[in-house]
Each structure stands twice: as structure tokens, then as C-alpha cells.
Scaffold this active site. Structure first.
Site, PDB file in Angstrom:
ATOM      1  N   PHE A 147       0.866  -1.184   0.000  1.00  0.00           N
ATOM      2  CA  PHE A 147       0.000   0.000   0.000  1.00  0.00           C
ATOM      3  C   PHE A 147       0.899   1.228   0.000  1.00  0.00           C
ATOM      4  O   PHE A 147       1.614   1.494   0.958  1.00  0.00           O
ATOM      5  CB  PHE A 147      -0.953   0.059   1.205  1.00  0.00           C
ATOM      6  CG  PHE A 147      -1.908   1.219   1.066  1.00  0.00           C
ATOM      7  CD1 PHE A 147      -3.094   1.080   0.349  1.00  0.00           C
ATOM      8  CD2 PHE A 147      -1.588   2.473   1.574  1.00  0.00           C
ATOM      9  CE1 PHE A 147      -3.949   2.160   0.158  1.00  0.00           C
ATOM     10  CE2 PHE A 147      -2.437   3.561   1.382  1.00  0.00           C
ATOM     11  CZ  PHE A 147      -3.618   3.394   0.678  1.00  0.00           C
ATOM     12  N   ASP A 232       9.553   2.854   1.730  1.00  0.00           N
ATOM     13  CA  ASP A 232       8.390   3.680   2.043  1.00  0.00           C
ATOM     14  C   ASP A 232       8.146   3.569   3.548  1.00  0.00           C
ATOM     15  O   ASP A 232       7.581   2.588   4.037  1.00  0.00           O
ATOM     16  CB  ASP A 232       7.163   3.198   1.255  1.00  0.00           C
ATOM     17  CG  ASP A 232       5.919   4.039   1.559  1.00  0.00           C
ATOM     18  OD1 ASP A 232       5.929   4.787   2.553  1.00  0.00           O
ATOM     19  OD2 ASP A 232       4.932   3.936   0.799  1.00  0.00           O
ATOM     20  N   LYS A 261       2.845  11.302   6.898  1.00  0.00           N
ATOM     21  CA  LYS A 261       2.041  11.107   8.111  1.00  0.00           C
ATOM     22  C   LYS A 261       2.585  11.884   9.322  1.00  0.00           C
ATOM     23  O   LYS A 261       2.335  13.065   9.444  1.00  0.00           O
ATOM     24  CB  LYS A 261       1.889   9.615   8.407  1.00  0.00           C
ATOM     25  CG  LYS A 261       1.074   8.872   7.322  1.00  0.00           C
ATOM     26  CD  LYS A 261       0.660   7.517   7.811  1.00  0.00           C
ATOM     27  CE  LYS A 261       0.100   6.636   6.709  1.00  0.00           C
ATOM     28  NZ  LYS A 261      -1.276   6.913   6.361  1.00  0.00           N
TER      29      LYS A 261
HETATM   30  C1  LIG Z   1       3.161   2.986   3.467  1.00  0.00           C
HETATM   31  C2  LIG Z   1       2.270   4.074   2.960  1.00  0.00           C
HETATM   32  N1  LIG Z   1       2.641   4.793   1.889  1.00  0.00           N
HETATM   33  C3  LIG Z   1       1.891   5.787   1.403  1.00  0.00           C
HETATM   34  C4  LIG Z   1       0.679   6.118   1.983  1.00  0.00           C
HETATM   35  C5  LIG Z   1      -0.155   7.223   1.401  1.00  0.00           C
HETATM   36  O1  LIG Z   1      -0.173   8.323   2.247  1.00  0.00           O
HETATM   37  P1  LIG Z   1      -1.299   9.451   2.058  1.00  0.00           P
HETATM   38  O2  LIG Z   1      -2.593   8.860   2.515  1.00  0.00           O
HETATM   39  O3  LIG Z   1      -0.831  10.593   2.932  1.00  0.00           O
HETATM   40  O4  LIG Z   1      -1.323   9.815   0.610  1.00  0.00           O
HETATM   41  C6  LIG Z   1       0.253   5.392   3.093  1.00  0.00           C
HETATM   42  C7  LIG Z   1      -1.046   5.691   3.736  1.00  0.00           C
HETATM   43  O5  LIG Z   1      -1.607   4.928   4.476  1.00  0.00           O
HETATM   44  C8  LIG Z   1       1.060   4.346   3.607  1.00  0.00           C
HETATM   45  O6  LIG Z   1       0.695   3.617   4.662  1.00  0.00           O
END
Ligand SMILES: Cc1ncc(COP(=O)(O)O)c(C=O)c1O
Length: 408
Positions: A147, A232, A261
Site C-alpha cells: 500500500f 516507504d 504522516k
Molecule cells: C506505506 C504508505 N505509503 C503511502 C501512503 C499514502 O499516504 P497518504 O494517505 O498521505 O497519501 C500510506 C497511507 O496509508 C502508507 O501507509
């Protein structure tokens, strides 16, 4: 004279959302009106322990005094310049964030998905300019059940049909391999590979912690293959797992780290691509940008977040409280819990499907004053603010036990 609008109840507010808000979420039926630390309060004044913490955007709790103060101070001075001009907050933010992550350069963005998109663009550019991949041939290897966000390019390499269906055509250039499988990764990497992009712990998939050696293996493999390792850490980073970054559990420094976040302290959206100089210096003026990326309010809050992390206190708390979380969950195995995975103050808990779906269990916990979120099937995710106390955590675990016992 302005008419006095009577305050609406939770039920009225939920009903009022229905016709005017896109239905892209299915929130628990709780309407939060205020919050402090690990606690939130609804419109009727009922209090709940927040065991989700905005999917880790609230690692420092709601309205951490140092972060609120930094935001207030900046609101009184300067909020936005765009990157057409310099602002006096950005240099310090970038310097301290790069130092915190043992990397060299920062590309400031806003949301997590934007950081991922930016990381992909930078990796492709690096592949063409530095590695010498022929034009438009660069590939990026990703993991199944990933994700990384919701943009069209990101859902192009999702393996979740709900996230993809109806949103094609998709962006090419991605290869998907099973997570936690170094042999499959090695087989997928070739001379066109710009990068391997993975979550060091897969959050949305249910807090999937890879085997020991996987992250070090990805580092070794990518170095050997001459491609980038992009971690990530948008959900796993910034203290959550008991280290500043989850990759530190294997003493790994990736080429590129994606953050978001908690970087915004639960106040403003702040994300960043943090990377080695050789990688981020491929960008030239005009090739990438964002009106809000690196704005002074974001930089001020982000700097205050980095300052909290520099103390090491939150990483320590996550590690210590993570021990309590793990012990508590171990004692629930066989008592409504069929299994769990945890790292630091973060757990994916598989509830016995006979006791209900993750959603149903989340609703029962909500009625007992605990807010959590289900992920797939009967899995619930626990990720309280790192400021939660041991007593609060123990009491939440006790409530989980009670709720599951009642259903058994
Ligand atoms: C690992 C990871 N990458 C990217 C994102 C995307 O972040 P955003 O919701 O701020 O676009 C998330 C969101 O849950 C995430 O958990």
C-alpha cells in the site's frame, strides 16, 4: 442578526454527511469534536482512547504542546511563500531531517502519495541520467499486497482489486513480486531496474513484518544490481517501530526514504523524499514541484517533529510499550485472537472470524471506548500514539480481551 444554529448530535452529523460527502470511506460511527494526547472526545462528550493515531500520523498524540506551539508561532509570522521564493524555515527542516535519517538531501512534498509519486519520478530520472537505462524503459520492482497510496500510478501496481478496479488504464513500468521473498526479487531485477520500492513493514496489509534478514538482503541485492532501494516509511517511520526508521532494525540505510504522516505532527500534511545526493540531484528547476511543498508552516511543524525525534524518547517509548503490547497480545492468543504480528507500538491482530469481522470487532471496541480500525477480513490494527501510558495500553488490551470473551 445571525441565526443561532443549534449544535447537532453525532447521529445528525453522520446523517448530514451522507448526501454531500463522497462515500470513499466507511468511518466508524463516532464524531470526534476534540482531542488531547491519546484521547479523543465525541460531540456528546464521550471519551475514547485513540488506538489508531490517524494511521500513525499522530505518533506524538493529539495536539502535542511543542508541535502546537511551533505551529502557532509560525502562523503568527509566515505561512506560505511557494517555492518561487525562499523561506526562512526550510533550510533548517531539510538539514535536520537529512541528518536524522542519515541521508543527504530532501525533496519536500505534502501527502504520502505525493512522496511516493515523487520517489518514482526521481528513481526513473536517476535510471536514465546516471544508470544509463534506455529512454522510457525503466522498471520499478514492488511487492504484492503493498500500500503506497491512491494516485493513478500508485494503484497501477497495487494488487488490491478494490483499489484498482474501475481506475485503468494503468501506468506501465512496474513488476510485482511476493513480499519477503528475496529470490523472487532477485529474479525480477535486471538492467532496466531503476529501483526496488517496498514498505519495511507492510502496514495496510495487516502489519506484515518480514523475516529477519529481508531488509538487509534487499539492501545487498539492490547495491549489487546497481539499482536504488526506496523504503516507504510513511507509516512505519518516525518512531512507530521503536526506531526512527523501521529499516534500522537491520542497520540498513536505503538510497531513498519516503516519509509522511507523522512528519506533519498531526497538524498539517507534510511529506518528503529523503535521499542520497547522487539521487536527488538529478532534479533540475522546472522538472518537479508542488505549490505547498516546503511551505514555512509545514517546515516549522516538521522541524519541531524532528526535534522531538532527536531526543530518542519516542523511539524508546515505542520499544518499551511495544513489549507490553506484544505480551498482552500473546496472552490473548487462543482467547479470541488467532494470531498477531507486531513491531514496536504497532500490531496487526487476527481475530477469530467466528467472533465477527474486523469491522464488527472495531464497532464493539468503540462502544467500550477504544478506537481501532480493521484492515482486511478479521484483522484489526493497533497503533496508539507513542505518548500513550503503560496503564492506558494495558487497559485497552483488557478491553479487547473483554470484548472478545463476550462474543466467544
Ligand atoms: C506505506 C504508505 N505509503 C503511502 C501512503 C499514502 O499516504 P497518504 O494517505 O498521505 O497519501 C500510506 C497511507 O496509508 C502508507 O501507509
Amino acid at each position: 442578526m445571525t441565526a443561532v444554529v443549534p449544535a447537532r448530535t453525532s447521529a445528525e452529523l453522520i446523517g448530514a454527511e451522507e448526501p454531500v460527502l463522497a462515500h470513499n470511506y466507511h468511518p466508524l460511527p463516532v464524531v470526534v469534536a476534540r482531542a488531547e494526547g491519546a484521547w479523543v472526545e465525541d460531540v456528546e462528550g464521550r471519551r475514547y482512547l485513540d488506538m489508531l493515531a490517524g494511521y500513525s500520523a499522530l505518533n506524538f498524540g493529539h495536539r502535542h504542546p511543542a508541535l502546537i506551539e511551533a505551529a502557532h508561532r509560525q502562523l503568527d509570522r509566515l505561512t506560505l511563500t511557494s517555492r518561487a521564493f525562499h523561506n526562512d524555515r526550510l533550510a533548517e527542516f531539510a538539514e535536520r531531517l537529512a541528518a536524522l535519517t542519515c541521508l543527504d538531501m530532501v525533496l519536500p512534498m505534502n501527502t504520502g502519495a505525493e512522496a511516493v509519486e515523487s520517489g518514482i519520478k526521481v528513481a526513473r530520472k536517476w535510471a536514465y541520467d546516471v544508470k544509463g537505462v534506455p529512454a522510457d524503459r525503466a522498471t520499478i520492482v514492488v511487492a504484492a499486497d503493498n500500500f503506497h497510496g491512491r494516485t493513478t500510478t500508485i494503484v497501477s501496481f497495487s494488487t488490491d482489486e478494490v483499489a484498482r478496479a474501475g481506475f485503468g488504464p494503468f501506468t506501465p513500468g512496474f513488476r510485482v513480486v511476493p513480499y519477503n521473498d528475496l529470490a523472487a526479487l532477485e529474479a525480477a531485477v535486471d538492467e532496466t531496474t531503476a529501483a526496488v520500492l517496498i514498505e519495511p513493514v507492510q502496514g495496510e496489509a495487516g502489519v506484515i513484518v518480514p523475516d529477519d534478514g529481508y531488509l538487509a538482503g534487499v539492501r545487498e541485492l539492490t547495491r549489487h544490481a546497481g539499482c536504488l532501494f526506496i523504503a516507504d516509511e510513511i507509516q512505519s517511520g518516525l518512531g512507530r517501530t521503536g526506531r526512527t526508521l523501521a529499516v534500522e532494525h537491520e542497520s540498513v540505510v536505503p538510497d531513498v526514504v519516503l516519509l509522511g504522516k507523522a512528519l506533519g505532527g498531526g497538524i498539517v500534511p507534510v511529506s518528503a523524499v529523503v535521499a542520497r545526493r547522487e539521487v536527488l540531484q538529478v532534479l533540475r528547476p522546472g522538472e518537479h514541484g508542488s505549490t505547498f511543498g516546503g511551505n514555512p508552516l509545514a517546515a516549522a511543524v516538521g522541524t519541531a517533529v524532528v526535534e522531538l525525534l532527536e531526543t530518542g524518547e519516542f523511539q524508546r517509548r515505542a520499544a518499551e510499550l511495544g513489549g507490553i503490547l506484544r505480551e498482552g497480545l500473546e496472552s490473548l492468543v487462543g482467547k479470541g485472537v488467532v494470531g498477531f504480528r507486531s513491531r514496536g507500538l504497532w500490531a496487526g491482530v487476527d481475530v477469530d472470524p467466528a467472533l465477527g469481522t474486523g469491522r464488527e470487532v472495531s464497532e464493539r471496541l468503540m462502544r467500550e471506548g477504544i478506537l481501532v480500525k480493521d484492515t482486511h477480513g478479521s484483522t484489526i490494527r493497533l497503533a496508539p500514539p507513542l505518548t500513550v501510558t503503560a496503564e492506558e495500553l494495558q487497559s485497552a488490551l483488557h478491553t479487547v480481551e473483554k470484548v472478545l470473551a463476550r462474543q466467544a
